[in-house]
Design a protein around this motif. Structure first.
Motif, PDB file in Angstrom:
ATOM      1  N   LEU A   1      50.443  45.867  84.402  1.00 40.90           N
ATOM      2  CA  LEU A   1      50.533  44.877  83.383  1.00 40.90           C
ATOM      3  C   LEU A   1      50.358  43.585  84.114  1.00 40.90           C
ATOM      4  CD1 LEU A   1      51.230  44.645  80.325  1.00 40.90           C
ATOM      5  CD2 LEU A   1      53.664  44.153  81.173  1.00 40.90           C
ATOM      6  N   ALA A   2      50.865  43.249  85.257  1.00 44.25           N
ATOM      7  CA  ALA A   2      50.607  41.919  86.205  1.00 44.25           C
ATOM      8  C   ALA A   2      48.861  41.934  86.248  1.00 44.25           C
ATOM      9  CB  ALA A   2      51.089  42.082  87.460  1.00 44.25           C
ATOM     10  N   ARG A   3      48.137  43.001  86.647  1.00 43.54           N
ATOM     11  CA  ARG A   3      47.024  43.018  86.831  1.00 43.54           C
ATOM     12  C   ARG A   3      46.187  42.588  85.805  1.00 43.54           C
ATOM     13  NH1 ARG A   3      46.988  48.193  89.421  1.00 43.54           N
ATOM     14  NH2 ARG A   3      48.191  47.475  91.108  1.00 43.54           N
ATOM     15  N   ALA A   4      46.576  43.313  84.365  1.00 49.13           N
ATOM     16  CA  ALA A   4      46.011  42.886  83.238  1.00 49.13           C
ATOM     17  C   ALA A   4      46.006  41.523  82.987  1.00 49.13           C
ATOM     18  CB  ALA A   4      46.519  43.828  82.074  1.00 49.13           C
ATOM     19  N   TYR A   5      47.059  40.874  83.333  1.00 54.80           N
ATOM     20  CA  TYR A   5      47.188  39.417  82.895  1.00 54.80           C
ATOM     21  C   TYR A   5      46.997  38.450  84.175  1.00 54.80           C
ATOM     22  CZ  TYR A   5      48.812  40.769  78.370  1.00 54.80           C
ATOM     23  OH  TYR A   5      48.994  41.053  77.113  1.00 54.80           O
ATOM     24  N   ASP A   6      46.028  39.164  85.093  1.00 47.83           N
ATOM     25  CA  ASP A   6      45.578  38.192  86.068  1.00 47.83           C
ATOM     26  C   ASP A   6      46.909  37.666  87.015  1.00 47.83           C
ATOM     27  OD1 ASP A   6      43.540  37.497  87.708  1.00 47.83           O
ATOM     28  OD2 ASP A   6      43.001  35.656  86.561  1.00 47.83           O
ATOM     29  N   ILE A   7      47.617  38.290  87.166  1.00 48.53           N
ATOM     30  CA  ILE A   7      48.786  37.768  87.931  1.00 48.53           C
ATOM     31  C   ILE A   7      49.118  38.463  89.139  1.00 48.53           C
ATOM     32  CG2 ILE A   7      51.577  37.410  87.896  1.00 48.53           C
ATOM     33  CD1 ILE A   7      50.347  35.661  85.808  1.00 48.53           C
ATOM     34  N   ASP A   8      48.840  37.901  90.243  1.00 50.09           N
ATOM     35  CA  ASP A   8      49.067  38.271  91.688  1.00 50.09           C
ATOM     36  C   ASP A   8      50.750  38.182  91.896  1.00 50.09           C
ATOM     37  OD1 ASP A   8      49.126  39.049  94.415  1.00 50.09           O
ATOM     38  OD2 ASP A   8      48.336  37.291  95.053  1.00 50.09           O
ATOM     39  N   PRO A   9      51.144  39.554  91.886  1.00 49.67           N
ATOM     40  CA  PRO A   9      52.720  39.580  92.184  1.00 49.67           C
ATOM     41  C   PRO A   9      52.953  39.378  93.487  1.00 49.67           C
ATOM     42  CG  PRO A   9      51.788  41.845  91.579  1.00 49.67           C
ATOM     43  CD  PRO A   9      50.807  40.954  91.629  1.00 49.67           C
ATOM     44  N   GLY A  10      51.933  39.429  94.399  1.00 48.83           N
ATOM     45  CA  GLY A  10      52.339  39.262  95.946  1.00 48.83           C
ATOM     46  C   GLY A  10      52.653  40.751  96.357  1.00 48.83           C
ATOM     47  N   PRO A  11      52.661  40.805  97.692  1.00 46.08           N
ATOM     48  CA  PRO A  11      53.009  42.139  98.316  1.00 46.08           C
ATOM     49  C   PRO A  11      54.455  42.638  97.997  1.00 46.08           C
ATOM     50  CG  PRO A  11      53.298  40.283 100.092  1.00 46.08           C
ATOM     51  CD  PRO A  11      52.960  39.810  98.804  1.00 46.08           C
ATOM     52  N   PRO A  12      54.536  44.054  97.728  1.00 46.13           N
ATOM     53  CA  PRO A  12      55.950  44.612  97.335  1.00 46.13           C
ATOM     54  C   PRO A  12      57.097  44.173  98.575  1.00 46.13           C
ATOM     55  CG  PRO A  12      54.376  46.366  97.860  1.00 46.13           C
ATOM     56  CD  PRO A  12      53.583  44.951  97.994  1.00 46.13           C
ATOM     57  N   PRO A  13      58.188  44.182  98.186  1.00 44.78           N
ATOM     58  CA  PRO A  13      59.094  44.213  99.092  1.00 44.78           C
ATOM     59  C   PRO A  13      59.085  45.266 100.107  1.00 44.78           C
ATOM     60  CG  PRO A  13      60.187  44.368  96.969  1.00 44.78           C
ATOM     61  CD  PRO A  13      58.758  44.131  96.837  1.00 44.78           C
ATOM     62  N   ASP A  14      59.231  45.068 101.371  1.00 41.38           N
ATOM     63  CA  ASP A  14      59.050  46.241 102.531  1.00 41.38           C
ATOM     64  C   ASP A  14      60.359  46.608 103.193  1.00 41.38           C
ATOM     65  OD1 ASP A  14      59.195  44.193 103.933  1.00 41.38           O
ATOM     66  OD2 ASP A  14      57.376  44.522 104.952  1.00 41.38           O
ATOM     67  N   GLY A  15      61.402  46.151 102.771  1.00 35.32           N
ATOM     68  CA  GLY A  15      62.708  46.376 103.374  1.00 35.32           C
ATOM     69  C   GLY A  15      63.170  45.742 104.787  1.00 35.32           C
ATOM     70  N   CYS A  16      61.926  45.017 105.102  1.00 31.22           N
ATOM     71  CA  CYS A  16      62.180  44.152 106.305  1.00 31.22           C
ATOM     72  C   CYS A  16      62.789  43.035 105.959  1.00 31.22           C
ATOM     73  CB  CYS A  16      60.805  43.994 106.997  1.00 31.22           C
ATOM     74  SG  CYS A  16      60.753  42.639 108.314  1.00 31.22           S
ATOM     75  N   VAL A  17      63.782  42.367 106.763  1.00 30.05           N
ATOM     76  CA  VAL A  17      64.322  40.888 106.353  1.00 30.05           C
ATOM     77  C   VAL A  17      63.725  39.743 107.395  1.00 30.05           C
ATOM     78  CG1 VAL A  17      66.246  41.846 105.328  1.00 30.05           C
ATOM     79  CG2 VAL A  17      66.594  41.702 107.717  1.00 30.05           C
ATOM     80  N   ARG A  18      62.674  40.329 108.230  1.00 28.99           N
ATOM     81  CA  ARG A  18      62.373  39.197 109.101  1.00 28.99           C
ATOM     82  C   ARG A  18      63.570  38.623 110.181  1.00 28.99           C
ATOM     83  NH1 ARG A  18      59.546  41.624 105.215  1.00 28.99           N
ATOM     84  NH2 ARG A  18      57.354  40.712 104.773  1.00 28.99           N
ATOM     85  N   CYS A  19      64.039  39.431 110.524  1.00 21.93           N
ATOM     86  CA  CYS A  19      65.129  39.133 111.764  1.00 21.93           C
ATOM     87  C   CYS A  19      64.680  38.760 113.091  1.00 21.93           C
ATOM     88  CB  CYS A  19      66.504  39.930 111.553  1.00 21.93           C
ATOM     89  SG  CYS A  19      66.003  41.651 112.084  1.00 21.93           S
ATOM     90  N   ARG A  20      63.459  39.607 113.122  1.00 24.16           N
ATOM     91  CA  ARG A  20      62.663  39.785 114.312  1.00 24.16           C
ATOM     92  C   ARG A  20      63.393  40.402 115.431  1.00 24.16           C
ATOM     93  NH1 ARG A  20      58.402  35.043 114.598  1.00 24.16           N
ATOM     94  NH2 ARG A  20      58.747  34.275 112.241  1.00 24.16           N
ATOM     95  N   LEU A  21      64.631  41.192 115.166  1.00 19.42           N
ATOM     96  CA  LEU A  21      65.352  41.704 116.217  1.00 19.42           C
ATOM     97  C   LEU A  21      64.275  42.713 117.124  1.00 19.42           C
ATOM     98  CD1 LEU A  21      68.865  42.304 114.638  1.00 19.42           C
ATOM     99  CD2 LEU A  21      68.267  41.407 117.009  1.00 19.42           C
ATOM    100  N   CYS A  22      63.350  43.304 116.256  1.00 17.48           N
ATOM    101  CA  CYS A  22      62.744  44.577 116.965  1.00 17.48           C
ATOM    102  C   CYS A  22      61.564  43.756 117.933  1.00 17.48           C
ATOM    103  CB  CYS A  22      61.842  45.177 115.791  1.00 17.48           C
ATOM    104  SG  CYS A  22      60.906  44.152 114.481  1.00 17.48           S
ATOM    105  N   ILE A  23      60.949  42.570 117.459  1.00 17.21           N
ATOM    106  CA  ILE A  23      60.102  41.902 118.150  1.00 17.21           C
ATOM    107  C   ILE A  23      60.790  41.310 119.636  1.00 17.21           C
ATOM    108  CG2 ILE A  23      58.337  40.115 118.417  1.00 17.21           C
ATOM    109  CD1 ILE A  23      58.071  40.348 115.205  1.00 17.21           C
TER     110      ILE A  23
END
Ligand code: FES
Length: 253
Positions: free
Chosen positions: A107-129
């Protein structure tokens, strides 16, 4: 019988009709998800935002077409920046709750809306890095901007297969799969490292990757307390060192 305009076209409506009903009756497309013609509208999904002049000031505002009743002379816009902003917000909100929904994405595509990337479960805490760079050493993970958003991504060829990143990750988004003597560490669908597993010389259990053992050997070989390296898992290493200690204690007594 009120007349309204939708995107500058005039339409006749019936008293009590909603903007969405008039639009649908005349083939004007407005996205909806929570609307059903047999049920009272609830205004939950917020996808049907349209732009109309505000009642008090006349300044244009966005309202929900499924609950907005028509008024004589009402000038409705189903396109334009304000509508797009409201729809994008609504789509993103829905996708946060149902990121896997094909219906919403299509539906988003049909109305030319970019919903952005789907949530990937990462909270960007950078602990891993941070742990990979500051404590373990190889620096096999980095933060990378993709489509305006930061993502944890692998640095090719630097992973040593220790799995510290996965152990420290608070949301379990980094996965370790030990299968058929091979360890695969991944985030989302991206592989951070794929390594063969070594067997413990004591119990035979698969326990570490050659790159990790080599890394530890290089990091510790200069230390005076380190003797000939043995490839033992944690349990065997502890068991043997306890035995050696009790033997040494016994000899010294
Ligand atoms: Fe869902 Fe209007 S159709 S809020």
């Amino acid at each position: 019988m009120p007349k309204i305009t939708i995107d500058d076209h005039e339409y006749k409506a019936e008293e009590g009709m909603t903007v969405l009903q008039v639009a649908r009756a005349n083939g004007v497309q407005i996205p909806t998800l929570c609307y059903h013609p047999s049920l009272k509208p609830s205004g939950s999904c917020r996808l049907c935002a349209v732009e109309v002049p505000g009642r008090a000031t006349g300044k244009r505002i966005t309202m929900l077409a499924c609950i907005l009743k028509v008024k004589e002379g009402m000038a409705v816009k189903t396109r334009g920046e304000a509508v797009k902003r409201a729809r994008t917000r609504a789509f993103k909100n829905l996708l946060q709750m149902a990121p896997q929904s094909k219906t919403i994405l299509e539906l988003a595509r049909a109305y030319d809306i970019d919903p952005g990337p789907p949530p990937d479960g990462c909270v960007r805490c950078r602990l891993c890095i941070r742990v990979c760079t500051e404590i373990v050493g190889p620096g096999a993970l980095k933060m990378e901007k993709r489509g305006g958003m930061n993502f944890v991504t692998p640095v090719e060829g630097l992973c040593i297969g220790c799995a510290t990143c996965a152990n420290i990750c608070p949301t379990d988004v980094i996965k370790v799969d030990d299968h058929d003597n091979v360890r695969t560490i991944s985030i989302r669908d991206e592989i951070i490292g794929k390594h063969p597993l070594e067997r413990c010389e004591g119990c035979g259990k698969l326990y570490a990757t050659p790159k990790f053992l080599d890394h530890i050997h290089k990091r510790t070989s200069a230390h005076t307390d380190v003797k000939t390296p043995h490839h033992y898992c944690q349990t065997c290493a502890k068991l043997f060192s306890d035995r050696v200690k009790s033997f040494t204690d016994h000899v010294q007594r």
